[in-house]
Design a protein around this motif. Sequence first.
Motif, PDB file in Angstrom:
ATOM      1  N   LYS A  63      17.303 -27.503  59.357  1.00 30.90           N
ATOM      2  CA  LYS A  63      17.990 -27.091  58.440  1.00 30.90           C
ATOM      3  C   LYS A  63      16.966 -26.717  57.824  1.00 30.90           C
ATOM      4  CE  LYS A  63      20.859 -31.249  59.284  1.00 30.90           C
ATOM      5  NZ  LYS A  63      22.049 -32.434  58.652  1.00 30.90           N
ATOM      6  N   PRO A  64      17.907 -26.307  56.763  1.00 32.43           N
ATOM      7  CA  PRO A  64      16.899 -25.402  55.793  1.00 32.43           C
ATOM      8  C   PRO A  64      16.167 -26.268  54.793  1.00 32.43           C
ATOM      9  CG  PRO A  64      19.411 -24.951  55.460  1.00 32.43           C
ATOM     10  CD  PRO A  64      19.009 -26.122  56.581  1.00 32.43           C
ATOM     11  N   LEU A  65      15.057 -25.719  54.106  1.00 35.35           N
ATOM     12  CA  LEU A  65      13.760 -26.420  53.939  1.00 35.35           C
ATOM     13  C   LEU A  65      13.957 -25.561  52.205  1.00 35.35           C
ATOM     14  CD1 LEU A  65      11.033 -26.041  56.675  1.00 35.35           C
ATOM     15  CD2 LEU A  65      12.377 -28.047  56.087  1.00 35.35           C
ATOM     16  N   ARG A  66      13.300 -26.819  50.919  1.00 31.54           N
ATOM     17  CA  ARG A  66      13.498 -26.367  50.607  1.00 31.54           C
ATOM     18  C   ARG A  66      12.100 -26.628  49.662  1.00 31.54           C
ATOM     19  NH1 ARG A  66      11.796 -30.001  45.874  1.00 31.54           N
ATOM     20  NH2 ARG A  66      11.951 -31.338  47.217  1.00 31.54           N
ATOM     21  N   TYR A  67      11.679 -24.904  48.309  1.00 29.91           N
ATOM     22  CA  TYR A  67       9.491 -25.202  48.352  1.00 29.91           C
ATOM     23  C   TYR A  67      10.130 -26.052  47.288  1.00 29.91           C
ATOM     24  CZ  TYR A  67       5.905 -22.825  46.675  1.00 29.91           C
ATOM     25  OH  TYR A  67       4.548 -22.071  45.948  1.00 29.91           O
ATOM     26  N   ASP A  68       8.033 -26.217  47.165  1.00 29.79           N
ATOM     27  CA  ASP A  68       8.099 -27.179  45.697  1.00 29.79           C
ATOM     28  C   ASP A  68       6.923 -26.726  45.502  1.00 29.79           C
ATOM     29  OD1 ASP A  68       7.903 -28.587  44.005  1.00 29.79           O
ATOM     30  OD2 ASP A  68       7.379 -31.104  45.109  1.00 29.79           O
ATOM     31  N   ALA A  69       7.067 -25.722  44.191  1.00 26.75           N
ATOM     32  CA  ALA A  69       5.672 -24.981  43.574  1.00 26.75           C
ATOM     33  C   ALA A  69       4.842 -26.183  43.201  1.00 26.75           C
ATOM     34  CB  ALA A  69       6.327 -23.810  43.032  1.00 26.75           C
ATOM     35  N   ASP A  70       5.686 -27.080  42.798  1.00 22.34           N
ATOM     36  CA  ASP A  70       4.158 -28.345  42.488  1.00 22.34           C
ATOM     37  C   ASP A  70       3.575 -28.659  42.790  1.00 22.34           C
ATOM     38  OD1 ASP A  70       5.604 -28.072  39.958  1.00 22.34           O
ATOM     39  OD2 ASP A  70       6.728 -29.818  39.921  1.00 22.34           O
ATOM     40  N   THR A  71       3.678 -29.013  44.407  1.00 23.89           N
ATOM     41  CA  THR A  71       2.418 -29.500  45.728  1.00 23.89           C
ATOM     42  C   THR A  71       2.817 -28.386  46.586  1.00 23.89           C
ATOM     43  OG1 THR A  71       5.204 -30.394  46.783  1.00 23.89           O
ATOM     44  CG2 THR A  71       3.695 -31.966  45.290  1.00 23.89           C
ATOM     45  N   ASN A  72       3.018 -27.239  46.491  1.00 19.40           N
ATOM     46  CA  ASN A  72       2.998 -26.513  47.282  1.00 19.40           C
ATOM     47  C   ASN A  72       3.651 -26.476  49.011  1.00 19.40           C
ATOM     48  OD1 ASN A  72       2.182 -23.071  47.806  1.00 19.40           O
ATOM     49  ND2 ASN A  72       0.297 -23.603  48.607  1.00 19.40           N
ATOM     50  N   GLU A  73       4.897 -26.962  49.380  1.00 16.38           N
ATOM     51  CA  GLU A  73       5.449 -27.212  49.865  1.00 16.38           C
ATOM     52  C   GLU A  73       6.290 -28.135  50.493  1.00 16.38           C
ATOM     53  OE1 GLU A  73       2.325 -31.626  50.289  1.00 16.38           O
ATOM     54  OE2 GLU A  73       4.364 -31.339  49.343  1.00 16.38           O
ATOM     55  N   LEU A  74       6.865 -27.125  51.897  1.00 15.65           N
ATOM     56  CA  LEU A  74       7.782 -26.735  52.207  1.00 15.65           C
ATOM     57  C   LEU A  74       8.838 -28.264  52.276  1.00 15.65           C
ATOM     58  CD1 LEU A  74       7.937 -24.076  54.399  1.00 15.65           C
ATOM     59  CD2 LEU A  74       9.046 -23.973  52.219  1.00 15.65           C
ATOM     60  N   ILE A  75      10.070 -28.859  51.667  1.00 19.46           N
ATOM     61  CA  ILE A  75      10.255 -30.326  52.031  1.00 19.46           C
ATOM     62  C   ILE A  75      11.524 -29.896  53.107  1.00 19.46           C
ATOM     63  CG2 ILE A  75      11.166 -31.706  50.768  1.00 19.46           C
ATOM     64  CD1 ILE A  75       8.643 -31.215  49.859  1.00 19.46           C
ATOM     65  N   ASN A  76      11.957 -31.444  53.604  1.00 16.61           N
ATOM     66  CA  ASN A  76      13.512 -31.518  54.739  1.00 16.61           C
ATOM     67  C   ASN A  76      13.094 -32.791  53.890  1.00 16.61           C
ATOM     68  OD1 ASN A  76      14.451 -32.219  56.427  1.00 16.61           O
ATOM     69  ND2 ASN A  76      14.173 -31.819  57.893  1.00 16.61           N
ATOM     70  N   GLU A  77      14.772 -32.685  52.785  1.00 17.56           N
ATOM     71  CA  GLU A  77      15.031 -33.748  52.271  1.00 17.56           C
ATOM     72  C   GLU A  77      15.581 -34.382  53.255  1.00 17.56           C
ATOM     73  OE1 GLU A  77      14.844 -34.335  49.074  1.00 17.56           O
ATOM     74  OE2 GLU A  77      14.152 -31.657  48.589  1.00 17.56           O
ATOM     75  N   ASP A  78      16.480 -34.073  54.198  1.00 16.61           N
ATOM     76  CA  ASP A  78      17.357 -35.233  55.465  1.00 16.61           C
ATOM     77  C   ASP A  78      16.299 -35.785  55.902  1.00 16.61           C
ATOM     78  OD1 ASP A  78      19.927 -34.084  54.828  1.00 16.61           O
ATOM     79  OD2 ASP A  78      19.226 -32.640  56.226  1.00 16.61           O
ATOM     80  N   LEU A  79      15.282 -35.685  56.499  1.00 18.64           N
ATOM     81  CA  LEU A  79      13.778 -36.599  57.224  1.00 18.64           C
ATOM     82  C   LEU A  79      13.204 -37.053  56.432  1.00 18.64           C
ATOM     83  CD1 LEU A  79      13.770 -33.902  60.044  1.00 18.64           C
ATOM     84  CD2 LEU A  79      15.072 -36.404  59.865  1.00 18.64           C
ATOM     85  N   GLY A  80      12.407 -36.202  54.589  1.00 24.16           N
ATOM     86  CA  GLY A  80      12.043 -36.735  54.345  1.00 24.16           C
ATOM     87  C   GLY A  80      10.629 -36.525  54.413  1.00 24.16           C
ATOM     88  N   ILE A  81      10.097 -35.047  55.100  1.00 25.83           N
ATOM     89  CA  ILE A  81       8.724 -35.233  55.270  1.00 25.83           C
ATOM     90  C   ILE A  81       8.504 -33.408  54.210  1.00 25.83           C
ATOM     91  CG2 ILE A  81       8.959 -35.985  57.473  1.00 25.83           C
ATOM     92  CD1 ILE A  81       9.878 -33.245  58.863  1.00 25.83           C
ATOM     93  N   ALA A  82       7.552 -33.502  54.069  1.00 23.49           N
ATOM     94  CA  ALA A  82       6.976 -31.681  53.376  1.00 23.49           C
ATOM     95  C   ALA A  82       5.887 -31.437  54.773  1.00 23.49           C
ATOM     96  CB  ALA A  82       6.037 -32.354  52.156  1.00 23.49           C
ATOM     97  N   TYR A  83       5.924 -29.752  54.756  1.00 19.90           N
ATOM     98  CA  TYR A  83       4.921 -29.129  55.294  1.00 19.90           C
ATOM     99  C   TYR A  83       4.133 -28.074  54.559  1.00 19.90           C
ATOM    100  CZ  TYR A  83       8.763 -29.919  59.350  1.00 19.90           C
ATOM    101  OH  TYR A  83       8.988 -30.271  60.158  1.00 19.90           O
ATOM    102  N   SER A  84       2.684 -28.592  54.473  1.00 18.14           N
ATOM    103  CA  SER A  84       1.892 -27.623  53.277  1.00 18.14           C
ATOM    104  C   SER A  84       2.365 -25.997  53.929  1.00 18.14           C
ATOM    105  CB  SER A  84       0.307 -28.677  53.900  1.00 18.14           C
ATOM    106  OG  SER A  84       0.140 -28.242  54.784  1.00 18.14           O
ATOM    107  N   ILE A  85       1.850 -25.728  52.743  1.00 19.68           N
ATOM    108  CA  ILE A  85       0.920 -24.196  53.012  1.00 19.68           C
ATOM    109  C   ILE A  85       0.386 -23.901  52.371  1.00 19.68           C
ATOM    110  CG2 ILE A  85       1.727 -22.021  52.058  1.00 19.68           C
ATOM    111  CD1 ILE A  85       4.863 -23.503  50.741  1.00 19.68           C
ATOM    112  N   ILE A  86      -0.302 -22.982  53.249  1.00 17.36           N
ATOM    113  CA  ILE A  86      -1.994 -23.063  53.768  1.00 17.36           C
ATOM    114  C   ILE A  86      -2.113 -21.322  53.588  1.00 17.36           C
ATOM    115  CG2 ILE A  86      -4.302 -23.323  54.717  1.00 17.36           C
ATOM    116  CD1 ILE A  86      -3.383 -26.048  55.574  1.00 17.36           C
TER     117      ILE A  86
END
Length: 111
Positions: A63-86
Amino acid sequence: MYRNVLGRLVTETVRVHVKKTHLIERVRAAAVSVRTFSDVKDEVQQPFDASLLHFLVCPLSKKPLRYDADTNELINEDLGIAYSIIDGIPNMIPQEARLIQKDTSTTPTQG
């Protein structure tokens, strides 16, 4: 005759020594300006290119991801997980994703 040979030998030895010394000084000066990985500390992170969100999906739910600029992560709302961006590159390895708490205050209450 020996004097001429000896003179040339000394002259050539001095020239080579001077050239090597000059070359060593130039190499040392260049080596000072070389950066190593340990020199890089707390630099500004590269920004994430938000246009990649059109192509990136969660590797688990697809499913599509949402970018959170505050934490610099990609968020999957359905699963409740965040992928970091390095360094501007998303780390999409599911085992390294961070669990996030879902906001339970937005659920409607009956009554």
